[in-house]
Design an enzyme around this catalytic site. Sequence first.
Site, PDB file in Angstrom:
ATOM      1  N   GLU A 295       0.790  -1.184  -0.124  1.00 35.02           N
ATOM      2  CA  GLU A 295       0.048  -0.043   0.159  1.00 35.02           C
ATOM      3  C   GLU A 295       0.991   1.135  -0.046  1.00 35.02           C
ATOM      4  O   GLU A 295       0.920   1.974   0.912  1.00 35.02           O
ATOM      5  CB  GLU A 295      -0.982   0.168   1.030  1.00 35.02           C
ATOM      6  CG  GLU A 295      -0.346  -0.315   2.335  1.00 35.02           C
ATOM      7  CD  GLU A 295      -1.424  -0.663   3.494  1.00 35.02           C
ATOM      8  OE1 GLU A 295      -2.648  -0.667   3.289  1.00 35.02           O
ATOM      9  OE2 GLU A 295      -1.164  -0.504   4.875  1.00 35.02           O
ATOM     10  N   PRO A 296       1.611   1.316  -1.214  1.00 36.58           N
ATOM     11  CA  PRO A 296       2.572   2.711  -1.182  1.00 36.58           C
ATOM     12  C   PRO A 296       1.632   3.904  -1.257  1.00 36.58           C
ATOM     13  O   PRO A 296       0.527   3.749  -2.020  1.00 36.58           O
ATOM     14  CB  PRO A 296       3.294   2.415  -2.361  1.00 36.58           C
ATOM     15  CG  PRO A 296       2.372   1.467  -3.187  1.00 36.58           C
ATOM     16  CD  PRO A 296       1.570   0.636  -2.245  1.00 36.58           C
ATOM     17  N   GLY A 297       1.798   4.977  -1.091  1.00 36.39           N
ATOM     18  CA  GLY A 297       1.490   6.283  -1.087  1.00 36.39           C
ATOM     19  C   GLY A 297       2.140   7.291  -1.855  1.00 36.39           C
ATOM     20  O   GLY A 297       2.120   7.494  -3.212  1.00 36.39           O
ATOM     21  N   ARG A 298       3.237   7.762  -0.997  1.00 35.79           N
ATOM     22  CA  ARG A 298       4.201   8.746  -1.313  1.00 35.79           C
ATOM     23  C   ARG A 298       4.853   8.391  -2.778  1.00 35.79           C
ATOM     24  O   ARG A 298       4.800   9.147  -3.891  1.00 35.79           O
ATOM     25  CB  ARG A 298       5.311   9.036  -0.299  1.00 35.79           C
ATOM     26  CG  ARG A 298       6.111  10.073  -0.637  1.00 35.79           C
ATOM     27  CD  ARG A 298       7.378  10.047   0.196  1.00 35.79           C
ATOM     28  NE  ARG A 298       7.349   9.716   1.623  1.00 35.79           N
ATOM     29  CZ  ARG A 298       6.959  10.573   2.676  1.00 35.79           C
ATOM     30  NH1 ARG A 298       6.937  11.849   2.449  1.00 35.79           N
ATOM     31  NH2 ARG A 298       6.768  10.345   3.914  1.00 35.79           N
ATOM     32  N   TYR A 339       8.520  18.291   9.692  1.00 32.08           N
ATOM     33  CA  TYR A 339       9.619  17.076   9.569  1.00 32.08           C
ATOM     34  C   TYR A 339      10.918  17.662   8.920  1.00 32.08           C
ATOM     35  O   TYR A 339      11.524  16.721   8.829  1.00 32.08           O
ATOM     36  CB  TYR A 339       9.218  15.884   8.753  1.00 32.08           C
ATOM     37  CG  TYR A 339       7.643  15.426   8.646  1.00 32.08           C
ATOM     38  CD1 TYR A 339       7.151  14.858   9.607  1.00 32.08           C
ATOM     39  CD2 TYR A 339       6.921  15.842   7.530  1.00 32.08           C
ATOM     40  CE1 TYR A 339       5.860  14.451   9.933  1.00 32.08           C
ATOM     41  CE2 TYR A 339       5.651  15.406   7.402  1.00 32.08           C
ATOM     42  CZ  TYR A 339       5.006  14.746   8.650  1.00 32.08           C
ATOM     43  OH  TYR A 339       3.689  14.371   8.683  1.00 32.08           O
ATOM     44  N   CYS A 366       1.919  33.369   9.389  1.00 31.16           N
ATOM     45  CA  CYS A 366       2.527  34.089  10.455  1.00 31.16           C
ATOM     46  C   CYS A 366       3.116  33.144  11.518  1.00 31.16           C
ATOM     47  O   CYS A 366       2.452  33.271  12.571  1.00 31.16           O
ATOM     48  CB  CYS A 366       1.402  35.035  10.989  1.00 31.16           C
ATOM     49  SG  CYS A 366       0.761  36.272   9.882  1.00 31.16           S
ATOM     50  N   GLU A 367       4.231  32.928  11.136  1.00 28.47           N
ATOM     51  CA  GLU A 367       4.850  32.032  12.141  1.00 28.47           C
ATOM     52  C   GLU A 367       6.364  31.911  11.554  1.00 28.47           C
ATOM     53  O   GLU A 367       6.442  31.663  10.459  1.00 28.47           O
ATOM     54  CB  GLU A 367       4.241  30.706  12.038  1.00 28.47           C
ATOM     55  CG  GLU A 367       4.763  29.566  12.788  1.00 28.47           C
ATOM     56  CD  GLU A 367       3.600  28.721  13.312  1.00 28.47           C
ATOM     57  OE1 GLU A 367       2.509  29.118  13.429  1.00 28.47           O
ATOM     58  OE2 GLU A 367       4.116  27.727  13.473  1.00 28.47           O
ATOM     59  N   TYR A 395       1.285  14.146   0.571  1.00 30.41           N
ATOM     60  CA  TYR A 395       1.202  14.727   1.729  1.00 30.41           C
ATOM     61  C   TYR A 395       1.114  16.096   1.875  1.00 30.41           C
ATOM     62  O   TYR A 395       2.055  16.970   2.696  1.00 30.41           O
ATOM     63  CB  TYR A 395       2.322  13.875   2.815  1.00 30.41           C
ATOM     64  CG  TYR A 395       2.099  12.736   2.869  1.00 30.41           C
ATOM     65  CD1 TYR A 395       1.012  11.962   3.719  1.00 30.41           C
ATOM     66  CD2 TYR A 395       3.133  11.824   2.191  1.00 30.41           C
ATOM     67  CE1 TYR A 395       1.009  10.834   3.935  1.00 30.41           C
ATOM     68  CE2 TYR A 395       3.022  10.347   2.246  1.00 30.41           C
ATOM     69  CZ  TYR A 395       2.026   9.971   3.180  1.00 30.41           C
ATOM     70  OH  TYR A 395       1.642   8.579   3.238  1.00 30.41           O
TER      71      TYR A 395
HETATM   72  N1  LLP Z   1       0.083   1.726   4.916  1.00 25.01           N
HETATM   73  C1  LLP Z   1       0.125   2.600   6.244  1.00 25.01           C
HETATM   74  C2  LLP Z   1      -0.601   1.739   7.344  1.00 25.01           C
HETATM   75  C3  LLP Z   1       0.540   3.683   6.486  1.00 25.01           C
HETATM   76  O1  LLP Z   1       0.426   4.250   7.629  1.00 25.01           O
HETATM   77  C4  LLP Z   1       1.143   4.441   5.587  1.00 25.01           C
HETATM   78  C5  LLP Z   1       1.496   5.999   5.997  1.00 25.01           C
HETATM   79  C6  LLP Z   1       1.059   4.097   4.434  1.00 25.01           C
HETATM   80  C7  LLP Z   1       0.807   2.951   4.022  1.00 25.01           C
HETATM   81  C8  LLP Z   1       1.650   4.631   3.073  1.00 25.01           C
HETATM   82  O2  LLP Z   1       3.168   4.971   3.157  1.00 25.01           O
HETATM   83  P1  LLP Z   1       4.139   5.708   2.178  1.00 25.01           P
HETATM   84  O3  LLP Z   1       4.064   4.773   1.017  1.00 25.01           O
HETATM   85  O4  LLP Z   1       3.169   6.891   1.722  1.00 25.01           O
HETATM   86  O5  LLP Z   1       5.207   6.151   2.569  1.00 25.01           O
HETATM   87  N2  LLP Z   1       2.727  12.715   6.801  1.00 25.01           N
HETATM   88  C9  LLP Z   1       3.996  11.938   6.431  1.00 25.01           C
HETATM   89  C10 LLP Z   1       4.018  10.602   6.047  1.00 25.01           C
HETATM   90  C11 LLP Z   1       3.221   9.867   7.343  1.00 25.01           C
HETATM   91  C12 LLP Z   1       2.963   8.600   6.512  1.00 25.01           C
HETATM   92  C13 LLP Z   1       1.687   7.668   7.410  1.00 25.01           C
HETATM   93  N3  LLP Z   1       1.576   6.473   7.068  1.00 25.01           N
HETATM   94  C14 LLP Z   1       5.040  12.848   5.475  1.00 25.01           C
HETATM   95  O6  LLP Z   1       4.479  13.859   4.827  1.00 25.01           O
HETATM   96  O7  LLP Z   1       6.031  12.417   5.444  1.00 25.01           O
END
Ligand code: LLP
Length: 443
Positions: A295-298, A339, A366-367, A395
Site C-alpha cells: 500500500e504505497p502512497g508517497r 519534519y 504568520c509564524e 502529503y
Molecule cells: N500504510 C500505512 C498503514 C500507513 O500508515 C502509511 C503511511 C502508508 C501505508 C503509506 O506510506 P507511504 O508509501 O506513503 O510512505 N505525513 C508524513 C507521512 C506519514 C505516513 C503515514 N503512514 C509525511 O508527510 O512525510
Amino acid sequence: MKSSANQNLKPLTTRINDNGNLEISGCDLVELAEKFSTPLYVLDENTLRTICRDYKEAFSSYPNTRLLFASKSLCTMATSRILAQEGFGFDIVSDGEMYTVHKAGVDMKTVLFNGSNKGIDELNLALELGVGRISADNFLELSLLNELAGKAGKTVDILLRITPGIECHTHEYIQTGHLDSKFGFDLTQIDNAIELVIDEYKNLNIKGLHAHIGSQIFETKVYKDEVDILVSELVRINKKFGLNLNELNLGGGLGVKYTNVDYPPSTYEIAEIIIDALNENIQKYGIEPPVIYLEPGRSIVCTSGVTLYTLGSSKQVPHGTKYIAVDGGMADNPRPAMYQAEYFAQVANKPDAEPVQNVTIAGRFCESGDILIKNIKLPYTEEGDILCVYNTGAYNYSMASNYNRVAKPAMVLVNNGTADIIIERETLDDIIRNDKIPQRLGE
Ligand code: LLP
C-alpha cells in the site's frame, strides 16, 4: 536494475519549452499560473500512470500481489479514478477518504480500511459500503466491529495490524513499525487477539496480518526483515490455531527523491527484495504462496506533483540570509515545518538562468517556522516570478490547512497540453461556510 519515476527529481514530462519556460506534460507553468492563479498544485497524469505501471510490472512475477494506493498521501476523486483505472485498490483511514473513493466509483471490495482509532460511524459506513477488508488495530476495535457486524447481519474479513519491531532510518515522526508504536498489536498480543476472534467474535473472519514499517524509506533490507517476520508469524499462528491464514499486507513506505542528495531505490529493487524473501520463506516453510498486499502512497504520487507560487517581497538581512516570500507556505505544505523536509525548486519563467544567489524561501504565514526551503541557489529573481517547487504530490494537499484563514489552493491535472481543474480553489465564502454567530450576539 530498471529505474522508476520515484527516483526522479521532477515529473517525467518536465522540459524547457520554446518560450523558455518550464512545462509539464505540454503545459507551460507560467501560463498555468496566470490562468489558474497561485499557489497552484499541478499533477502530471503521465508520471502518475507510469509509476503505477512500474509497480505492476515490478511485482508481476509474484502472482498473488494486490496493489493498494495509500489515500492518505493524496485523496481526490479524480486521482482515485485514475488509480482504479490502473488496477489499484485503496488503503483508506477515515470516512472522508472512504466517501471520496466511493464517490469516485471505486469498487469498494478493493478497499482496505486502516486506522488506529476508527469511530463507530466510520465502521458502520465501511459495513454499509461493503469495504473489502478492515485492518483491526486493537482489542476495542475487535469487539466493536464484531458487535456492529452482528447488528448489520454481516461477517467482516479482517487483517490484524501488528508492530513487527522493525526500526527504519527515517524521520522519527514517520516511523511506525518499531516496538514502542501507537499502531497495532505488538507481537505479545497477537495470540490473545486471535483467541478472542476464534472463541467469541463470530462475525469476524481473520484473513491475515498487516504491518507498515515507516515512510520515506531508502533501505531495502528492512523489507526482507518485514517479510521474514510476517511469514514466520503467519506460519506459527496457522500451526498453533489450526488456521489457514494466507494474506500479508506489507504496508507502504518506499521513498522519493526530494533533493539531489536523495537516492531512493526503484520499485523494481523493492519488488525483487520482497519477492526473493517471499520465495525463500515459502520454500523454508513449505507453504502455499501467501497473497501479498502493498500500500504505497508517497512513491506513487509525490513525483507527479509540483506547486507553483508567485514570488513577492524579499528581504536581505545585513550580512545574513536573503529571504524571498511566496504566496503560500505551511498551510499548503506543512512538511518543512513538521519534519524539516527539504525541497528542490526552480524559477518557472527562467529555468535556464544561472543560479547566482543563495536564498531562503519564506512562506506567507504568520509564524517564523514557515520556511519552505532553507538555502537554495536561484538566479536573480523579481517580484512576480513563478517558483516551481518539485515533489509536492504526496502529503501536501492531503495535509493542507486553512491556517490564518487562507483558502486552500486549486489542483490541476495536466496531460499532453490539457490542464483540468480537479480541486477547485477555495473561496472566501468557503472560509466562512461553517461559521455561525449565536443570535444572542446580535444582528
Ligand atoms: N500504510 C500505512 C498503514 C500507513 O500508515 C502509511 C503511511 C502508508 C501505508 C503509506 O506510506 P507511504 O508509501 O506513503 O510512505 N505525513 C508524513 C507521512 C506519514 C505516513 C503515514 N503512514 C509525511 O508527510 O512525510
